[in-house]
Design a protein around this motif. Structure first.
Motif, PDB file in Angstrom:
ATOM      1  N   ASN A 373       0.831  -1.205   0.000  1.00  0.00           N
ATOM      2  CA  ASN A 373       0.000   0.000   0.000  1.00  0.00           C
ATOM      3  C   ASN A 373       0.870   1.262   0.000  1.00  0.00           C
ATOM      4  O   ASN A 373       0.650   2.192  -0.790  1.00  0.00           O
ATOM      5  CB  ASN A 373      -0.900  -0.033   1.239  1.00  0.00           C
ATOM      6  N   LEU A 374       1.881   1.282   0.859  1.00  0.00           N
ATOM      7  CA  LEU A 374       2.790   2.426   0.942  1.00  0.00           C
ATOM      8  C   LEU A 374       3.602   2.584  -0.343  1.00  0.00           C
ATOM      9  O   LEU A 374       3.771   3.706  -0.853  1.00  0.00           O
ATOM     10  CB  LEU A 374       3.728   2.254   2.140  1.00  0.00           C
ATOM     11  N   LYS A 375       4.080   1.485  -0.893  1.00  0.00           N
ATOM     12  CA  LYS A 375       4.898   1.531  -2.116  1.00  0.00           C
ATOM     13  C   LYS A 375       4.099   2.106  -3.286  1.00  0.00           C
ATOM     14  O   LYS A 375       4.596   2.945  -4.045  1.00  0.00           O
ATOM     15  CB  LYS A 375       5.398   0.125  -2.459  1.00  0.00           C
ATOM     16  N   ILE A 376       2.851   1.681  -3.421  1.00  0.00           N
ATOM     17  CA  ILE A 376       2.011   2.189  -4.510  1.00  0.00           C
ATOM     18  C   ILE A 376       1.761   3.682  -4.323  1.00  0.00           C
ATOM     19  O   ILE A 376       1.775   4.456  -5.288  1.00  0.00           O
ATOM     20  CB  ILE A 376       0.684   1.406  -4.575  1.00  0.00           C
ATOM     21  N   ALA A 377       1.537   4.106  -3.078  1.00  0.00           N
ATOM     22  CA  ALA A 377       1.319   5.529  -2.801  1.00  0.00           C
ATOM     23  C   ALA A 377       2.528   6.361  -3.211  1.00  0.00           C
ATOM     24  O   ALA A 377       2.391   7.434  -3.802  1.00  0.00           O
ATOM     25  CB  ALA A 377       1.022   5.724  -1.310  1.00  0.00           C
ATOM     26  N   ILE A 378       3.720   5.869  -2.892  1.00  0.00           N
ATOM     27  CA  ILE A 378       4.950   6.583  -3.247  1.00  0.00           C
ATOM     28  C   ILE A 378       5.132   6.623  -4.758  1.00  0.00           C
ATOM     29  O   ILE A 378       5.470   7.663  -5.338  1.00  0.00           O
ATOM     30  CB  ILE A 378       6.159   5.933  -2.556  1.00  0.00           C
ATOM     31  N   ASN A 379       4.863   5.497  -5.414  1.00  0.00           N
ATOM     32  CA  ASN A 379       5.014   5.445  -6.877  1.00  0.00           C
ATOM     33  C   ASN A 379       4.028   6.368  -7.583  1.00  0.00           C
ATOM     34  O   ASN A 379       4.363   6.971  -8.611  1.00  0.00           O
ATOM     35  CB  ASN A 379       4.830   4.011  -7.374  1.00  0.00           C
ATOM     36  N   ARG A 380       2.824   6.486  -7.040  1.00  0.00           N
ATOM     37  CA  ARG A 380       1.808   7.354  -7.653  1.00  0.00           C
ATOM     38  C   ARG A 380       2.034   8.821  -7.295  1.00  0.00           C
ATOM     39  O   ARG A 380       1.406   9.703  -7.863  1.00  0.00           O
ATOM     40  CB  ARG A 380       0.404   6.958  -7.184  1.00  0.00           C
ATOM     41  N   LYS A 381       2.893   9.073  -6.324  1.00  0.00           N
ATOM     42  CA  LYS A 381       3.128  10.433  -5.820  1.00  0.00           C
ATOM     43  C   LYS A 381       1.810  11.081  -5.379  1.00  0.00           C
ATOM     44  O   LYS A 381       1.546  12.244  -5.665  1.00  0.00           O
ATOM     45  CB  LYS A 381       3.828  11.283  -6.886  1.00  0.00           C
ATOM     46  N   ASP A 382       1.014  10.272  -4.685  1.00  0.00           N
ATOM     47  CA  ASP A 382      -0.297  10.704  -4.203  1.00  0.00           C
ATOM     48  C   ASP A 382      -0.191  10.895  -2.695  1.00  0.00           C
ATOM     49  O   ASP A 382      -0.121   9.918  -1.939  1.00  0.00           O
ATOM     50  CB  ASP A 382      -1.348   9.649  -4.549  1.00  0.00           C
ATOM     51  N   PHE A 383      -0.177  12.153  -2.234  1.00  0.00           N
ATOM     52  CA  PHE A 383       0.033  12.408  -0.814  1.00  0.00           C
ATOM     53  C   PHE A 383      -1.154  11.947   0.034  1.00  0.00           C
ATOM     54  O   PHE A 383      -0.975  11.560   1.192  1.00  0.00           O
ATOM     55  CB  PHE A 383       0.291  13.893  -0.557  1.00  0.00           C
ATOM     56  N   ILE A 390       0.582   5.638   5.748  1.00  0.00           N
ATOM     57  CA  ILE A 390       1.360   5.867   6.968  1.00  0.00           C
ATOM     58  C   ILE A 390       0.479   5.759   8.208  1.00  0.00           C
ATOM     59  O   ILE A 390       0.863   5.151   9.219  1.00  0.00           O
ATOM     60  CB  ILE A 390       2.040   7.255   6.922  1.00  0.00           C
ATOM     61  N   LEU A 391      -0.709   6.329   8.141  1.00  0.00           N
ATOM     62  CA  LEU A 391      -1.645   6.260   9.277  1.00  0.00           C
ATOM     63  C   LEU A 391      -2.021   4.813   9.577  1.00  0.00           C
ATOM     64  O   LEU A 391      -2.106   4.413  10.744  1.00  0.00           O
ATOM     65  CB  LEU A 391      -2.891   7.087   8.979  1.00  0.00           C
ATOM     66  N   ILE A 392      -2.233   4.011   8.543  1.00  0.00           N
ATOM     67  CA  ILE A 392      -2.598   2.603   8.742  1.00  0.00           C
ATOM     68  C   ILE A 392      -1.452   1.818   9.373  1.00  0.00           C
ATOM     69  O   ILE A 392      -1.653   1.042  10.319  1.00  0.00           O
ATOM     70  CB  ILE A 392      -3.029   1.961   7.403  1.00  0.00           C
ATOM     71  N   ILE A 393      -0.243   2.003   8.857  1.00  0.00           N
ATOM     72  CA  ILE A 393       0.918   1.307   9.434  1.00  0.00           C
ATOM     73  C   ILE A 393       1.041   1.629  10.913  1.00  0.00           C
ATOM     74  O   ILE A 393       1.272   0.740  11.748  1.00  0.00           O
ATOM     75  CB  ILE A 393       2.208   1.707   8.685  1.00  0.00           C
ATOM     76  N   SER A 394       0.872   2.890  11.259  1.00  0.00           N
ATOM     77  CA  SER A 394       0.970   3.316  12.649  1.00  0.00           C
ATOM     78  C   SER A 394      -0.200   2.811  13.484  1.00  0.00           C
ATOM     79  O   SER A 394      -0.021   2.314  14.603  1.00  0.00           O
ATOM     80  CB  SER A 394       1.030   4.847  12.697  1.00  0.00           C
ATOM     81  N   LEU A 395      -1.417   2.919  12.935  1.00  0.00           N
ATOM     82  CA  LEU A 395      -2.617   2.529  13.677  1.00  0.00           C
ATOM     83  C   LEU A 395      -2.654   1.030  13.948  1.00  0.00           C
ATOM     84  O   LEU A 395      -3.115   0.586  15.003  1.00  0.00           O
ATOM     85  CB  LEU A 395      -3.859   2.948  12.889  1.00  0.00           C
TER      86      LEU A 395
END
Length: 429
Positions: A373-383, A390-395
């Motif tokens: 999930n995080l990798k796709i977000a970084i690749n899409r450059k979608d903040f 990031i919130l999910i990993i932490s939660l």
């Protein structure tokens, strides 16, 4: 207004699925029956609208499916089969939602914009409702607690879960290039509710993400320092005048530094209640009925008893079965002589929860899923997607988020959406 309504009506008839996605996500804070009905309607509609064509392969959708398969298989070795069977119904979104996104794999930038905007506006309306309801209750009771934590949104809806919903809605508005005055008001209300919900973990991550985005976006502008100062001052004043919020952070500090071992909020001079430190939660053999576990200490204790269970029973590979660990936790509570109210707590850690229920394979799948999930977000450059990841990993470190129906519906739907959106999808004003 009429033209806008006509356009929405035309878009709905052309592709109703984004509207039903919004129906699902915006019924989550309501009683369970509403999100259940909305989910069923959406899945049935998606199957009805399915056109026979080769689905676009999306490997990210495999991971929630595998989690459900693991949960289903665990029924055959579960130590509490009836509990596992009931959990499989609650966890159905892990199976059905990815299947819907497999057969409807084309989500246009327009659909993405519609869903994100609808989500942000919808939760802004919820924020107004929660604040208005708290204000009415305060007028009748004079009790400031109605503005904070579970009291603001009810214990059933859960302040920590709502913190995630509100944070994502806030970041959707933050990412808009141009905002109306109403959208600025919505951002302020969402930010206010975020702080009042008093989820320590989410507040820290939320503020960190806001600062990161401000630095990225405004560091080349003359007004950057002013905006940073105004933002920090606003949150500083809110903390300064919100004693309940400060108390939740303060309790973690003083209880773990030995500055204050007596909990003066729960106990009194006659019936003393003692705060348990993180060190005690990990090492102490037995406790007393008047020992209180602050948030961090409780989660450390739950990790400790997980390892104790594994060492005693050797269930590292299979786990105890889906939703089958309650009795084991109760036995540990009795062994360590905690107050009986701690029977109702799960592991408060989604990674550990899956490990305990379906073994190390479930733990590994969960880890892979959140980092995909995080990798796709970084690749899409979608903040917005990055913030959600990031919130999910932490939660997941502090909550068994998927143990609740609201949690499993929200996470699975948002995960499938974000990992299925077009790489070129950008939020429009």
């Amino acid at each position: 207004m009429k033209l806008a309504w006509q356009k929405e009506s035309h878009d709905f008839h052309q592709n109703p699925l984004p509207y039903f996605v919004l129906l699902v996500v915006l019924t989550i804070p309501l009683p369970h029956i509403f999100s259940s009905i909305a989910s069923i309607l959406w899945v049935v509609l998606a199957l009805f609208l399915y056109k026979k064509r080769t689905p676009k392969w999306n490997p990210a959708l495999v991971w929630p499916l595998l989690l459900y398969v693991g949960l289903a298989l665990s029924y055959f070795w579960s130590i509490a089969p009836s509990n596992s069977l009931s959990a499989l119904t609650k966890q159905l979104p892990l199976l059905l939602f990815p299947l819907v996104f497999f057969i409807h794999s084309q989500w246009t930038p327009e659909a993405e914009t519609k869903i994100k905007n609808g989500l942000a506006y919808g939760y802004s309306v919820f924020a107004i409702f929660w604040l208005f309801k708290a204000l009415v209750r305060y007028c009748f009771t004079g009790d400031q607690r109605v503005f904070f934590y579970h009291d603001l949104v009810t214990n059933d809806v859960n302040a920590i879960h709502v913190s995630l919903y509100v944070a994502v809605a806030f970041f959707i508005l933050l990412e808009k290039q141009f905002r109306s005055y109403l959208e600025w008001v919505f951002m302020g209300l969402l930010g206010l509710v975020m702080v009042l919900l008093s989820s320590k973990n989410v507040i820290i991550i939320f503020l960190g993400l806001v600062v990161i985005r401000w630095i990225q976006r405004y560091r080349q502008r003359v007004t950057f320092r002013i905006k940073i100062l105004v933002g920090v001052a606003a949150f500083g004043l809110l903390f300064l005048f919100s004693g309940k919020i400060i108390d939740r952070f303060r309790l973690e500090v003083v209880s773990n530094t030995g500055q204050e071992t007596i909990n003066r909020t729960i106990g009194d001079a006659t019936n003393k209640v003692y705060n348990v430190t993180v060190s005690q939660a990990w090492n102490q053999t037995t406790f007393k009925a008047n020992d209180f576990f602050p948030g961090t200490a409780l989660r450390v204790y739950q990790i400790r008893i997980f390892f104790e269970m594994m060492r005693e029973d050797g269930q590292w590979f299979t786990g105890y079965g889906a939703n089958a660990t309650d009795e084991k936790i109760r036995q540990k509570r009795i062994e360590h002589q905690l107050y009986e109210g701690y029977d109702v707590f799960n592991f408060h850690n989604q990674y550990i929860q899956f490990f305990a229920e379906i073994g190390i394979i479930g733990f590994i799948i969960c880890i892979i899923m959140v980092f995909v999930n995080l990798k796709i977000a970084i690749n899409r450059k979608d903040f917005i997607h990055f913030s959600f990841a990031i919130l999910i990993i932490s939660l997941f470190l502090t909550e068994s988020f998927l143990a609740r129906q609201r949690g499993v519906i929200y996470f699975t739907l948002m995960y499938c959406l974000f990992t299925s959106f077009s790489p070129k999808g950008k939020l429009k004003s």
